[in-house]
Enzyme design. Structure first.
Site, short mmCIF file in Angstrom:
data_model
loop_
_atom_site.label_atom_id
_atom_site.label_comp_id
_atom_site.label_asym_id
_atom_site.label_seq_id
_atom_site.Cartn_x
_atom_site.Cartn_y
_atom_site.Cartn_z
N LYS A 156 0.84 -1.20 0.00
CA LYS A 156 0.00 0.00 0.00
C LYS A 156 0.88 1.25 0.00
O LYS A 156 0.63 2.22 -0.72
CB LYS A 156 -0.93 -0.01 1.22
N GLN A 195 -4.53 -1.65 9.92
CA GLN A 195 -4.41 -2.97 9.26
C GLN A 195 -4.96 -4.06 10.18
O GLN A 195 -4.66 -4.11 11.37
CB GLN A 195 -2.94 -3.23 8.91
N ASP A 217 -11.06 2.41 4.39
CA ASP A 217 -11.32 0.97 4.30
C ASP A 217 -12.82 0.67 4.18
O ASP A 217 -13.19 -0.45 3.81
CB ASP A 217 -10.82 0.27 5.58
N1 GUN Z 1 -6.56 -7.07 6.29
C1 GUN Z 1 -6.83 -7.79 5.17
N2 GUN Z 1 -7.38 -7.01 4.22
C2 GUN Z 1 -7.47 -5.76 4.75
C3 GUN Z 1 -7.94 -4.53 4.24
O1 GUN Z 1 -8.42 -4.41 3.10
N3 GUN Z 1 -7.83 -3.47 5.09
C4 GUN Z 1 -7.32 -3.59 6.36
N4 GUN Z 1 -7.29 -2.50 7.13
N5 GUN Z 1 -6.89 -4.72 6.85
C5 GUN Z 1 -6.95 -5.81 6.05
#
Ligand code: GUN
Length: 296
Positions: A54, A98, A121
């Protein structure tokens, strides 16, 4: 059947370059660049890998990105304090924590503390609730299912009136995916760990979204000929021919591809789209902020 590959990597690259161009125009027009802060808690290698992907995308696009790392035994109050600070920071347009979190932290409380305008998100209960209710528009939609829908649309795969089967009912993928398909007028079935006759249900699917987290779980004889397979799985399995000793596979057995009409590969399918959709959500969040705030 001659199945067609749905190229998530190339589609994500197209979307990313559109966003990059837009960001450079915005900065030239005097706006601060879109900013995102990511909280990475604990020492899971998968989470660290996702977060660095990211961050690389943010840097490439011209966003200001900041990763704040915490040890796995961090006190919840420290996270709460940081989220409150970030909620009122005018240069931060997106906040992401995350997941999964270490077990002592309250995921519901933490995701619920992010301001809904900065919830890139789309995991805040209000954004998810709005996605579920007719007549409401969520501020943001979760990135992975949004990316799957974008692929279906860009590849002109009919959704309205079709049978869609979603394998998995997580808050991150399965549930929002089912809602997005329902909002596109598909007839949606969600299968989960207690579902009986999963293969039989899969055989009804014109669109099959596999997000169950089990390596190559979906078999060839579960696929309706000509169906579209969207494989969200990202499972590592031992592979002695690789330097790392493992390789990534999806939730669908590749033997199933040639029964399908179209399919997303793993890797190179849904994964890159998740990152591209996060970039899109962050840009949208910044655009809304520019439109409502005088910041010269
Ligand atoms: N863990 C797995 N996929 C995601 C996601 O798209 N966002 C976040 N914050 N955590 C994750």
């Amino acid at each position: 059947m001659n199945p067609k590959l749905i190229d998530g990597k190339a589609t994500a690259a197209d979307i990313t370059s559109e966003i990059k161009k837009r960001v450079s125009e915005l900065v030239q027009a005097g706006h601060p660049p879109p900013g995102i802060t990511v909280l990475l808690i604990g020492d899971r290698t998968d989470s660290a890998t996702y977060v660095s992907m990211k961050q690389r995308a943010c840097q490439d696009i011209g966003f200001v990105s900041n990763i704040i790392k915490y040890p796995k035994d961090v006190d919840e109050d420290q996270i709460v304090k940081k989220l409150n600070e970030l909620n009122s920071d005018p240069l931060v347009h997106g906040i992401l924590v995350q997941l999964p979190l270490p077990p002592h932290l309250d995921e519901k409380r933490i995701t619920g503390l992010i301001s809904i305008e900065k919830d890139v998100d789309g995991f805040h209960v209000i954004n998810m609730g709005k996605l579920a209710m007719k007549g409401h528009e969520p501020n943001t939609v979760p990135c992975t299912p949004k990316g799957c829908l974008e692929l279906l649309k860009r590849y002109s795969i009919p959704i309205s009136g079709k049978n869609a089967v979603v394998l998995g009912r997580s808050n991150i993928v399965g549930i929002p995916m089912a809602l997005l398909l329902l909002n596109e007028n598909a007839t949606v079935t969600i299968c989960h760990s207690k579902t009986e006759n999963i293969p039989e249900i899969c055989r009804t699917a014109d669109i099959l979204v596999a997000a169950i987290g089990r390596a190559q779980y979906v078999k060839r004889d579960w696929i309706k000929p000509g169906a579209t397979i969207i494989d969200v799985g990202m499972n590592s399995i031992p592979d002695a021919t690789k330097k790392s000793g493992y390789r990534l596979v999806g939730d669908v057995d590749p033997d199933a591809y040639d029964v399908a009409g179209m399919y997303t590969p793993v890797p190179g399918g849904v994964g890159p789209m998740t990152v591209a959709m996060l970039m899109q959500n962050t840009l949208n969040s910044a655009l809304k902020w520019y439109a409502t705030t005088a910041h010269e």
